[in-house]
Motif scaffolding. Structure first.
Motif, PDB file in Angstrom:
ATOM      1  N   LEU A  50       3.118   2.318  31.913  1.00 45.91           N
ATOM      2  CA  LEU A  50       3.548   2.567  33.360  1.00 45.91           C
ATOM      3  C   LEU A  50       3.737   4.024  33.483  1.00 45.91           C
ATOM      4  O   LEU A  50       3.362   4.552  34.787  1.00 45.91           O
ATOM      5  CB  LEU A  50       4.994   1.800  33.255  1.00 45.91           C
ATOM      6  N   CYS A  51       4.186   4.881  32.683  1.00 44.50           N
ATOM      7  CA  CYS A  51       4.400   6.258  32.994  1.00 44.50           C
ATOM      8  C   CYS A  51       3.179   7.238  32.494  1.00 44.50           C
ATOM      9  O   CYS A  51       3.278   8.242  32.921  1.00 44.50           O
ATOM     10  CB  CYS A  51       5.421   6.632  32.177  1.00 44.50           C
ATOM     11  N   GLY A  52       2.168   6.496  32.099  1.00 46.15           N
ATOM     12  CA  GLY A  52       0.778   7.319  31.804  1.00 46.15           C
ATOM     13  C   GLY A  52       1.064   7.957  30.500  1.00 46.15           C
ATOM     14  O   GLY A  52      -0.227   8.722  30.175  1.00 46.15           O
ATOM     15  N   SER A  53       2.116   8.027  29.837  1.00 45.59           N
ATOM     16  CA  SER A  53       2.381   8.638  28.170  1.00 45.59           C
ATOM     17  C   SER A  53       1.283   7.950  27.208  1.00 45.59           C
ATOM     18  O   SER A  53       0.736   8.663  26.301  1.00 45.59           O
ATOM     19  CB  SER A  53       3.704   8.672  27.869  1.00 45.59           C
ATOM     20  N   VAL A  54       1.022   6.909  27.327  1.00 54.92           N
ATOM     21  CA  VAL A  54       0.280   6.155  26.218  1.00 54.92           C
ATOM     22  C   VAL A  54      -1.038   5.337  27.067  1.00 54.92           C
ATOM     23  O   VAL A  54      -1.033   4.937  27.959  1.00 54.92           O
ATOM     24  CB  VAL A  54       0.965   4.928  25.697  1.00 54.92           C
ATOM     25  N   THR A  55      -2.364   5.721  26.199  1.00 54.03           N
ATOM     26  CA  THR A  55      -3.424   5.120  26.783  1.00 54.03           C
ATOM     27  C   THR A  55      -4.107   4.417  25.466  1.00 54.03           C
ATOM     28  O   THR A  55      -4.158   4.735  24.536  1.00 54.03           O
ATOM     29  CB  THR A  55      -4.514   6.423  26.999  1.00 54.03           C
ATOM     30  N   VAL A  56      -4.264   3.127  26.081  1.00 48.88           N
ATOM     31  CA  VAL A  56      -5.099   1.921  25.403  1.00 48.88           C
ATOM     32  C   VAL A  56      -6.565   2.173  25.636  1.00 48.88           C
ATOM     33  O   VAL A  56      -6.988   1.694  26.726  1.00 48.88           O
ATOM     34  CB  VAL A  56      -4.442   0.804  25.389  1.00 48.88           C
ATOM     35  N   THR A  57      -7.406   2.386  24.591  1.00 51.27           N
ATOM     36  CA  THR A  57      -8.771   2.257  24.939  1.00 51.27           C
ATOM     37  C   THR A  57      -9.717   1.139  23.891  1.00 51.27           C
ATOM     38  O   THR A  57      -9.344   1.320  22.809  1.00 51.27           O
ATOM     39  CB  THR A  57      -9.638   3.650  24.590  1.00 51.27           C
ATOM     40  N   VAL A  58     -10.363   0.300  24.765  1.00 45.46           N
ATOM     41  CA  VAL A  58     -11.096  -0.728  23.990  1.00 45.46           C
ATOM     42  C   VAL A  58     -12.652  -0.060  23.889  1.00 45.46           C
ATOM     43  O   VAL A  58     -13.178   0.009  25.251  1.00 45.46           O
ATOM     44  CB  VAL A  58     -11.004  -1.930  24.212  1.00 45.46           C
ATOM     45  N   SER A  59     -13.332   0.009  23.100  1.00 43.63           N
ATOM     46  CA  SER A  59     -14.813   0.592  22.818  1.00 43.63           C
ATOM     47  C   SER A  59     -15.710  -0.334  23.731  1.00 43.63           C
ATOM     48  O   SER A  59     -15.469  -1.521  23.646  1.00 43.63           O
ATOM     49  CB  SER A  59     -15.209   0.831  21.619  1.00 43.63           C
ATOM     50  N   ALA A  60     -16.706   0.443  24.174  1.00 45.54           N
ATOM     51  CA  ALA A  60     -17.758  -0.250  24.992  1.00 45.54           C
ATOM     52  C   ALA A  60     -18.348  -1.463  24.402  1.00 45.54           C
ATOM     53  O   ALA A  60     -18.670  -1.309  23.137  1.00 45.54           O
ATOM     54  CB  ALA A  60     -18.737   0.776  25.477  1.00 45.54           C
ATOM     55  N   GLY A  61     -18.441  -2.367  25.075  1.00 45.74           N
ATOM     56  CA  GLY A  61     -19.090  -3.515  24.352  1.00 45.74           C
ATOM     57  C   GLY A  61     -18.505  -4.569  23.437  1.00 45.74           C
ATOM     58  O   GLY A  61     -18.932  -5.343  22.697  1.00 45.74           O
ATOM     59  N   ALA A  62     -17.399  -4.158  23.135  1.00 53.00           N
ATOM     60  CA  ALA A  62     -16.335  -5.014  22.234  1.00 53.00           C
ATOM     61  C   ALA A  62     -15.913  -6.238  22.728  1.00 53.00           C
ATOM     62  O   ALA A  62     -15.555  -6.389  23.839  1.00 53.00           O
ATOM     63  CB  ALA A  62     -15.142  -4.119  21.824  1.00 53.00           C
ATOM     64  N   ILE A  63     -16.088  -7.317  21.950  1.00 48.89           N
ATOM     65  CA  ILE A  63     -15.763  -8.714  22.055  1.00 48.89           C
ATOM     66  C   ILE A  63     -14.666  -8.941  21.408  1.00 48.89           C
ATOM     67  O   ILE A  63     -14.515  -8.590  20.314  1.00 48.89           O
ATOM     68  CB  ILE A  63     -17.007  -9.587  21.703  1.00 48.89           C
ATOM     69  N   PRO A  64     -13.734  -9.441  22.028  1.00 50.64           N
ATOM     70  CA  PRO A  64     -12.264 -10.038  21.249  1.00 50.64           C
ATOM     71  C   PRO A  64     -12.582 -10.885  19.945  1.00 50.64           C
ATOM     72  O   PRO A  64     -13.483 -11.825  20.057  1.00 50.64           O
ATOM     73  CB  PRO A  64     -11.644 -10.833  22.200  1.00 50.64           C
ATOM     74  N   ASN A  65     -12.132 -10.700  18.862  1.00 51.38           N
ATOM     75  CA  ASN A  65     -12.438 -11.376  17.646  1.00 51.38           C
ATOM     76  C   ASN A  65     -11.213 -12.690  17.635  1.00 51.38           C
ATOM     77  O   ASN A  65     -11.518 -13.368  16.887  1.00 51.38           O
ATOM     78  CB  ASN A  65     -12.428 -10.669  16.422  1.00 51.38           C
ATOM     79  N   HIS A  66     -10.409 -12.293  18.582  1.00 45.80           N
ATOM     80  CA  HIS A  66      -9.483 -13.463  19.049  1.00 45.80           C
ATOM     81  C   HIS A  66      -9.376 -13.601  20.302  1.00 45.80           C
ATOM     82  O   HIS A  66      -9.135 -12.611  21.085  1.00 45.80           O
ATOM     83  CB  HIS A  66      -7.888 -13.218  18.374  1.00 45.80           C
ATOM     84  N   LYS A  67      -9.694 -14.881  20.669  1.00 45.30           N
ATOM     85  CA  LYS A  67      -9.854 -14.941  22.283  1.00 45.30           C
ATOM     86  C   LYS A  67      -8.832 -14.823  23.095  1.00 45.30           C
ATOM     87  O   LYS A  67      -7.537 -14.898  22.642  1.00 45.30           O
ATOM     88  CB  LYS A  67     -10.381 -16.671  22.578  1.00 45.30           C
ATOM     89  N   PRO A  68      -9.008 -14.296  24.293  1.00 42.14           N
ATOM     90  CA  PRO A  68      -7.838 -13.944  25.117  1.00 42.14           C
ATOM     91  C   PRO A  68      -7.128 -15.193  25.533  1.00 42.14           C
ATOM     92  O   PRO A  68      -7.676 -16.185  25.450  1.00 42.14           O
ATOM     93  CB  PRO A  68      -8.484 -13.363  26.349  1.00 42.14           C
ATOM     94  N   ALA A  69      -5.764 -15.167  25.358  1.00 44.75           N
ATOM     95  CA  ALA A  69      -4.904 -16.275  25.430  1.00 44.75           C
ATOM     96  C   ALA A  69      -3.649 -16.132  26.104  1.00 44.75           C
ATOM     97  O   ALA A  69      -3.251 -14.701  26.231  1.00 44.75           O
ATOM     98  CB  ALA A  69      -4.434 -16.558  23.978  1.00 44.75           C
ATOM     99  N   TYR A  70      -2.995 -17.234  26.751  1.00 42.69           N
ATOM    100  CA  TYR A  70      -1.873 -17.200  27.376  1.00 42.69           C
ATOM    101  C   TYR A  70      -0.891 -17.446  26.004  1.00 42.69           C
ATOM    102  O   TYR A  70      -1.284 -18.576  25.323  1.00 42.69           O
ATOM    103  CB  TYR A  70      -1.256 -18.111  28.294  1.00 42.69           C
ATOM    104  N   CYS A  71       0.094 -16.736  25.625  1.00 48.12           N
ATOM    105  CA  CYS A  71       1.073 -17.094  24.597  1.00 48.12           C
ATOM    106  C   CYS A  71       2.279 -17.235  25.043  1.00 48.12           C
ATOM    107  O   CYS A  71       2.882 -16.378  25.755  1.00 48.12           O
ATOM    108  CB  CYS A  71       0.913 -15.836  23.806  1.00 48.12           C
ATOM    109  N   HIS A  72       3.006 -18.426  24.619  1.00 42.86           N
ATOM    110  CA  HIS A  72       4.127 -18.541  25.111  1.00 42.86           C
ATOM    111  C   HIS A  72       5.210 -18.920  24.189  1.00 42.86           C
ATOM    112  O   HIS A  72       6.289 -19.297  24.438  1.00 42.86           O
ATOM    113  CB  HIS A  72       4.180 -20.300  25.539  1.00 42.86           C
ATOM    114  N   CYS A  73       4.896 -18.199  22.830  1.00 43.42           N
ATOM    115  CA  CYS A  73       5.973 -18.037  21.748  1.00 43.42           C
ATOM    116  C   CYS A  73       7.236 -17.332  22.025  1.00 43.42           C
ATOM    117  O   CYS A  73       7.022 -16.418  23.135  1.00 43.42           O
ATOM    118  CB  CYS A  73       5.351 -17.786  20.613  1.00 43.42           C
ATOM    119  N   ASP A  74       8.146 -17.293  21.442  1.00 43.40           N
ATOM    120  CA  ASP A  74       9.577 -16.715  21.758  1.00 43.40           C
ATOM    121  C   ASP A  74       9.360 -15.139  21.686  1.00 43.40           C
ATOM    122  O   ASP A  74       9.972 -14.200  22.347  1.00 43.40           O
ATOM    123  CB  ASP A  74      10.578 -17.264  20.778  1.00 43.40           C
ATOM    124  N   HIS A  75       8.503 -14.693  20.533  1.00 42.83           N
ATOM    125  CA  HIS A  75       8.446 -13.270  20.429  1.00 42.83           C
ATOM    126  C   HIS A  75       7.573 -12.668  21.299  1.00 42.83           C
ATOM    127  O   HIS A  75       8.116 -11.634  21.914  1.00 42.83           O
ATOM    128  CB  HIS A  75       7.316 -13.131  18.884  1.00 42.83           C
TER     129      HIS A  75
END
Length: 171
Positions: free
Chosen positions: A41-66
């Motif tokens: 939100l404030c711009g202090s942290v940048t997360v970058t995923v490299s070009a062409g990377a495919i998730p090795n764990h499918k994108p998911a909705y997680c409803h767990c408590d954590h």
């Protein structure tokens, strides 16, 4: 106003190129595709995923408590990538929520930035951080629901056509 008076044993602050709980994250050089990049939100942290990377764990909705507590939301939307494809720059605060999983927030604004699962050798990135306004790239679209029995949104997702699991999906 909230003030932090002490640092619990299970947390740590980290700076610059972050060593994410024994899993070194670095930006991998790859060919093709688009780099996915997002900021807290404030711009202090940048997360970058490299070009062409495919998730090795499918994108998911997680409803767990954590995930619900960490994201402060009724569910999380995350995709898991190999650590070699993820770069995190900026100061984060880490919390080890289990023996194998540490969760990282921006140290300034508190935005959830990622979770590192040591056993699975994956970095789980909130997909909303990587999506441009108005569109979720196909590589980030949720493909399943995890811990569906713990959901707090009633039957909102019952007819979305995605597989629903009470825990992690079978291998």
């Amino acid at each position: 106003p909230l003030e932090r008076t002490d640092t619990p044993r299970h947390t740590q602050s980290t700076k610059a190129q972050v060593d994410m709980s024994r899993t070194a994250l670095r930006l991998a050089k790859s060919v093709g595709g688009n780099v996915l990049e997002g900021h807290c939100l404030c711009g202090s942290v940048t997360v970058t995923v490299s070009a062409g990377a495919i998730p090795n764990h499918k994108p998911a909705y997680c409803h767990c408590d954590h995930c619900r507590a960490f994201h402060g939301a009724p569910f999380a939307m995350e995709a898991g990538f190999s650590p070699k494809h993820v770069s995190l720059q900026g100061e984060t605060h880490a919390y080890r929520s289990s023996a194998n999983f540490s969760r990282h927030r921006c140290s300034v604004c508190g935005t959830p930035c990622c979770g590192v699962h040591d056993r699975l050798k994956a970095v789980f990135v909130p997909t909303a951080l990587l999506a441009p306004p108005g569109v979720l790239p196909p590589v980030l679209r949720p493909a399943l629901h995890l811990f569906y029995g713990k959901r707090i949104v009633g039957n909102l997702f019952d007819s979305d056509g995605l597989p629903k699991y009470e825990a992690f999906p079978p291998k």
